[in-house]
Design a protein around this motif. Structure first.
Motif, PDB file in Angstrom:
ATOM      1  N   LEU A   1       0.823  -1.210   0.000  1.00  0.00           N
ATOM      2  CA  LEU A   1       0.000   0.000   0.000  1.00  0.00           C
ATOM      3  C   LEU A   1       0.858   1.262   0.000  1.00  0.00           C
ATOM      4  O   LEU A   1       0.505   2.246  -0.653  1.00  0.00           O
ATOM      5  N   ASP A   2       1.984   1.225   0.704  1.00  0.00           N
ATOM      6  CA  ASP A   2       2.905   2.368   0.667  1.00  0.00           C
ATOM      7  C   ASP A   2       3.397   2.611  -0.759  1.00  0.00           C
ATOM      8  O   ASP A   2       3.497   3.762  -1.201  1.00  0.00           O
TER       9      ASP A   2
ATOM     10  N   LEU B   1       3.879 -19.649  -0.126  1.00  0.00           N
ATOM     11  CA  LEU B   1       4.373 -19.281  -1.458  1.00  0.00           C
ATOM     12  C   LEU B   1       5.844 -18.888  -1.368  1.00  0.00           C
ATOM     13  O   LEU B   1       6.264 -18.254  -0.405  1.00  0.00           O
ATOM     14  N   PRO B   2       6.632 -19.258  -2.384  1.00  0.00           N
ATOM     15  CA  PRO B   2       8.032 -18.827  -2.387  1.00  0.00           C
ATOM     16  C   PRO B   2       8.123 -17.302  -2.451  1.00  0.00           C
ATOM     17  O   PRO B   2       7.197 -16.641  -2.932  1.00  0.00           O
ATOM     18  N   PHE B   3       9.234 -16.760  -1.982  1.00  0.00           N
ATOM     19  CA  PHE B   3       9.377 -15.315  -1.961  1.00  0.00           C
ATOM     20  C   PHE B   3       9.056 -14.700  -3.324  1.00  0.00           C
ATOM     21  O   PHE B   3       9.539 -15.141  -4.352  1.00  0.00           O
ATOM     22  N   GLY B   4       8.225 -13.659  -3.293  1.00  0.00           N
ATOM     23  CA  GLY B   4       7.916 -12.892  -4.493  1.00  0.00           C
ATOM     24  C   GLY B   4       6.791 -13.448  -5.336  1.00  0.00           C
ATOM     25  O   GLY B   4       6.306 -12.761  -6.235  1.00  0.00           O
TER      26      GLY B   4
ATOM     27  N   GLU C   1      19.138  -9.957  -1.012  1.00  0.00           N
ATOM     28  CA  GLU C   1      18.763 -10.451  -2.343  1.00  0.00           C
ATOM     29  C   GLU C   1      17.272 -10.217  -2.590  1.00  0.00           C
ATOM     30  O   GLU C   1      16.868  -9.828  -3.685  1.00  0.00           O
ATOM     31  N   GLU C   2      16.457 -10.477  -1.570  1.00  0.00           N
ATOM     32  CA  GLU C   2      15.020 -10.260  -1.708  1.00  0.00           C
ATOM     33  C   GLU C   2      14.703  -8.783  -1.878  1.00  0.00           C
ATOM     34  O   GLU C   2      13.856  -8.412  -2.694  1.00  0.00           O
ATOM     35  N   GLU C   3      15.398  -7.935  -1.141  1.00  0.00           N
ATOM     36  CA  GLU C   3      15.174  -6.484  -1.247  1.00  0.00           C
ATOM     37  C   GLU C   3      15.526  -5.955  -2.635  1.00  0.00           C
ATOM     38  O   GLU C   3      14.927  -4.992  -3.103  1.00  0.00           O
ATOM     39  N   GLN C   4      16.475  -6.611  -3.300  1.00  0.00           N
ATOM     40  CA  GLN C   4      16.867  -6.160  -4.640  1.00  0.00           C
ATOM     41  C   GLN C   4      15.739  -6.348  -5.656  1.00  0.00           C
ATOM     42  O   GLN C   4      15.610  -5.548  -6.577  1.00  0.00           O
ATOM     43  N   VAL C   5      14.935  -7.392  -5.502  1.00  0.00           N
ATOM     44  CA  VAL C   5      13.831  -7.616  -6.447  1.00  0.00           C
ATOM     45  C   VAL C   5      12.510  -7.048  -5.932  1.00  0.00           C
ATOM     46  O   VAL C   5      11.506  -7.063  -6.642  1.00  0.00           O
ATOM     47  N   MET C   6      12.524  -6.517  -4.704  1.00  0.00           N
ATOM     48  CA  MET C   6      11.294  -6.007  -4.101  1.00  0.00           C
ATOM     49  C   MET C   6      10.611  -4.909  -4.929  1.00  0.00           C
ATOM     50  O   MET C   6       9.393  -4.962  -5.110  1.00  0.00           O
ATOM     51  N   PRO C   7      11.334  -3.910  -5.448  1.00  0.00           N
ATOM     52  CA  PRO C   7      10.638  -2.855  -6.207  1.00  0.00           C
ATOM     53  C   PRO C   7       9.801  -3.398  -7.367  1.00  0.00           C
ATOM     54  O   PRO C   7       8.670  -2.966  -7.588  1.00  0.00           O
ATOM     55  N   GLU C   8      10.342  -4.382  -8.081  1.00  0.00           N
ATOM     56  CA  GLU C   8       9.621  -4.966  -9.214  1.00  0.00           C
ATOM     57  C   GLU C   8       8.386  -5.728  -8.730  1.00  0.00           C
ATOM     58  O   GLU C   8       7.312  -5.633  -9.325  1.00  0.00           O
ATOM     59  N   ARG C   9       8.504  -6.467  -7.631  1.00  0.00           N
ATOM     60  CA  ARG C   9       7.362  -7.226  -7.095  1.00  0.00           C
ATOM     61  C   ARG C   9       6.271  -6.274  -6.599  1.00  0.00           C
ATOM     62  O   ARG C   9       5.087  -6.502  -6.792  1.00  0.00           O
ATOM     63  N   LEU C  10       6.687  -5.178  -5.948  1.00  0.00           N
ATOM     64  CA  LEU C  10       5.724  -4.191  -5.449  1.00  0.00           C
ATOM     65  C   LEU C  10       4.992  -3.515  -6.607  1.00  0.00           C
ATOM     66  O   LEU C  10       3.782  -3.287  -6.540  1.00  0.00           O
ATOM     67  N   GLU C  11       5.713  -3.233  -7.675  1.00  0.00           N
ATOM     68  CA  GLU C  11       5.102  -2.606  -8.846  1.00  0.00           C
ATOM     69  C   GLU C  11       4.038  -3.534  -9.458  1.00  0.00           C
ATOM     70  O   GLU C  11       2.951  -3.088  -9.830  1.00  0.00           O
ATOM     71  N   ILE C  12       4.344  -4.817  -9.530  1.00  0.00           N
ATOM     72  CA  ILE C  12       3.369  -5.771 -10.066  1.00  0.00           C
ATOM     73  C   ILE C  12       2.143  -5.834  -9.148  1.00  0.00           C
ATOM     74  O   ILE C  12       1.003  -5.872  -9.632  1.00  0.00           O
ATOM     75  N   CYS C  13       2.351  -5.824  -7.836  1.00  0.00           N
ATOM     76  CA  CYS C  13       1.219  -5.812  -6.900  1.00  0.00           C
ATOM     77  C   CYS C  13       0.318  -4.609  -7.152  1.00  0.00           C
ATOM     78  O   CYS C  13      -0.911  -4.732  -7.162  1.00  0.00           O
ATOM     79  N   CYS C  14       0.922  -3.454  -7.368  1.00  0.00           N
ATOM     80  CA  CYS C  14       0.147  -2.239  -7.632  1.00  0.00           C
ATOM     81  C   CYS C  14      -0.683  -2.400  -8.901  1.00  0.00           C
ATOM     82  O   CYS C  14      -1.860  -2.004  -8.942  1.00  0.00           O
ATOM     83  N   GLU C  15      -0.088  -2.990  -9.928  1.00  0.00           N
ATOM     84  CA  GLU C  15      -0.829  -3.223 -11.178  1.00  0.00           C
ATOM     85  C   GLU C  15      -1.963  -4.228 -10.965  1.00  0.00           C
ATOM     86  O   GLU C  15      -3.048  -4.084 -11.536  1.00  0.00           O
TER      87      GLU C  15
END
Length: 187
Positions: free
Chosen positions: A27-28, A95-98, A153-167
């Motif tokens: 949500l942030d 579920l696996p991370f992400g 490692e998880e934080e590195q892919v977090m922005p992309e995962r968060l963007e997909i959640c927003c979509e």
């Protein structure tokens, strides 16, 4: 038309970046992308955004995870939003991370936040977006794991995962649960 988008998490700096607070982080990210801010209101931190003629009420409950249903019920009633226009964003150990899964209904799967919402609303029939946090912990270590921070490692892919959640959230509101599930699940 109004929608209630609920991100589950726990309030307090000690929980801020933990796996259990991924609902707050989603949500942030949605609020930041829309240039809106949260206000401290009754039962939670709330923001309102417009999306192509629709109103999205974003809610981060301040009731702690195990009492999330109180905040959800209050904001559904206050804003006169039907439960079918609600989406709950939640962490998922199974579920696996992400990994991201959108579901129109289902069990609480042992998640205390979902369990309380189900009890308070007397239904399992509400949409949820499950964000995989993995389950790499020793037997009996679940609590410590969900309250731990993500790895580098998880934080590195977090922005992309968060963007997909927003979509996914936007698609849910604009096109419905079926279209959103077809477009995003298993991808």
């Amino acid at each position: 038309m109004k929608y209630l988008i609920v991100g589950l998490g726990n309030i307090g700096r000690e929980y801020e970046d933990t796996r259990h607070n991924i609902g707050f982080r989603v949500l942030d990210a949605l609020a930041k992308a829309s240039n809106i801010v949260f206000e401290d209101k009754r039962y939670g931190f709330v923001s309102e955004m417009r999306l192509k003629g629709k109103t999205l009420i974003l809610l981060k409950p301040s009731t702690f995870m195990n009492l999330s249903g109180n905040a959800v019920r209050y904001w559904l009633q206050k804003e006169k939003i039907p439960v079918e226009n609600m989406l709950v964003v939640v962490d998922d150990l199974a579920l696996p991370f992400g990994a991201l899964r959108l579901k129109g209904k289902g069990s609480d799967a042992g998640h205390n936040g979902l369990k309380h919402i189900q009890t308070i609303l007397s239904t399992q029939n509400y949409a949820r977006l499950r964000f995989g946090i993995g389950n790499d912990f020793p037997q009996g270590g679940q609590v410590n794991y969900v309250l731990s921070e993500f790895s580098e490692e998880e934080e590195q892919v977090m922005p992309e995962r968060l963007e997909i959640c927003c979509e996914m959230i936007k698609t849910f509101c604009l096109s419905g649960i079926q279209v959103a599930m077809n477009q995003y699940n298993n991808k």
